[in-house]
Design a protein around this motif. Structure first.
Motif, PDB file in Angstrom:
ATOM      1  N   HIS A  31       0.846  -1.192   0.000  1.00  0.00           N
ATOM      2  CA  HIS A  31       0.000   0.000   0.000  1.00  0.00           C
ATOM      3  C   HIS A  31       0.880   1.240   0.000  1.00  0.00           C
ATOM      4  CE1 HIS A  31       0.632  -0.890   4.302  1.00  0.00           C
ATOM      5  NE2 HIS A  31       0.564   0.414   4.489  1.00  0.00           N
ATOM      6  N   TRP A  32       0.297   2.363  -0.367  1.00  0.00           N
ATOM      7  CA  TRP A  32       1.011   3.619  -0.440  1.00  0.00           C
ATOM      8  C   TRP A  32       1.678   3.921   0.891  1.00  0.00           C
ATOM      9  CZ3 TRP A  32       0.596   8.207   2.266  1.00  0.00           C
ATOM     10  CH2 TRP A  32       1.279   9.290   1.722  1.00  0.00           C
ATOM     11  N   GLY A  33       2.878   4.480   0.821  1.00  0.00           N
ATOM     12  CA  GLY A  33       3.595   4.857   2.026  1.00  0.00           C
ATOM     13  C   GLY A  33       4.275   6.199   1.847  1.00  0.00           C
ATOM     14  N   ILE A  34       4.730   6.750   2.937  1.00  0.00           N
ATOM     15  CA  ILE A  34       5.439   8.028   2.891  1.00  0.00           C
ATOM     16  C   ILE A  34       6.879   7.741   2.487  1.00  0.00           C
ATOM     17  CG2 ILE A  34       6.236  10.002   4.252  1.00  0.00           C
ATOM     18  CD1 ILE A  34       3.731   9.592   6.001  1.00  0.00           C
ATOM     19  N   GLY A  35       7.271   8.200   1.330  1.00  0.00           N
ATOM     20  CA  GLY A  35       8.640   8.009   0.856  1.00  0.00           C
ATOM     21  C   GLY A  35       8.845   6.753   0.045  1.00  0.00           C
TER      22      GLY A  35
END
Length: 154
Positions: A31-35
């Motif tokens: 899933h989308w993550g920060i960085g």
């Protein structure tokens, strides 16, 4: 796969000068993550991508080869999966409350989990803790042998 996660993976894959020629891997919990995309494996050549190190690292992903064949299993695996899910804590924390943390043991880790930790991991953990004193100050024993909190699944 979320649209944002797919786009994040595509952007990372375009970094041809740092991504290993064999490419990247995407795990089922991606899933989308920060960085960096959580649940992705980003092998590099002569580079380290700091945002990709420690982003839900490990995250309970494991494949285990067994002696079972499809004929050994029932047509519907619901009962087996339900039994495994009942035996291994996992899932999202109830608003961060340690008392309601479904990803932890409710009454401490079972004796067999603690014994295995003492027999096989405690020595190395103490050495790691000596180098990094902040490690292990939290809810360690309640999470041993679990999949932990978050989007972890069986």
């Amino acid at each position: 796969l979320e649209r944002q996660a797919e786009e994040q993976l595509r952007k990372t894959a375009r970094l041809k000068e740092v991504i290993h020629p064999r490419g990247m891997a995407v795990m089922p919990d991606c899933h989308w993550g920060i960085g960096a995309t959580v649940g992705s494996v980003i092998p590099t050549t002569d580079a380290i991508i700091p945002a990709a190190v420690g982003v839900d690292i490990g995250c309970g992903m494991i494949a285990v080869k067994t002696s079972l064949t499809s004929s050994d299993l029932p047509d519907n695996l619901r009962k087996i999966r339900t039994a495994i899910e009942a035996a291994i804590p996992h899932g999202r924390t109830a608003g961060g409350s340690a008392k309601e943390d479904v990803g932890a043991w409710r009454h401490g880790a079972p004796d067999f989990v603690l014994q295995r930790f003492r027999d096989e991991l405690a020595h190395e953990f103490r050495a790691l803790k000596a180098r990094h004193p902040r490690i292990g100050q939290g809810n360690l024993e309640n999470h041993l042998g679990t999949l932990g909190t978050g989007n972890h699944f069986i």
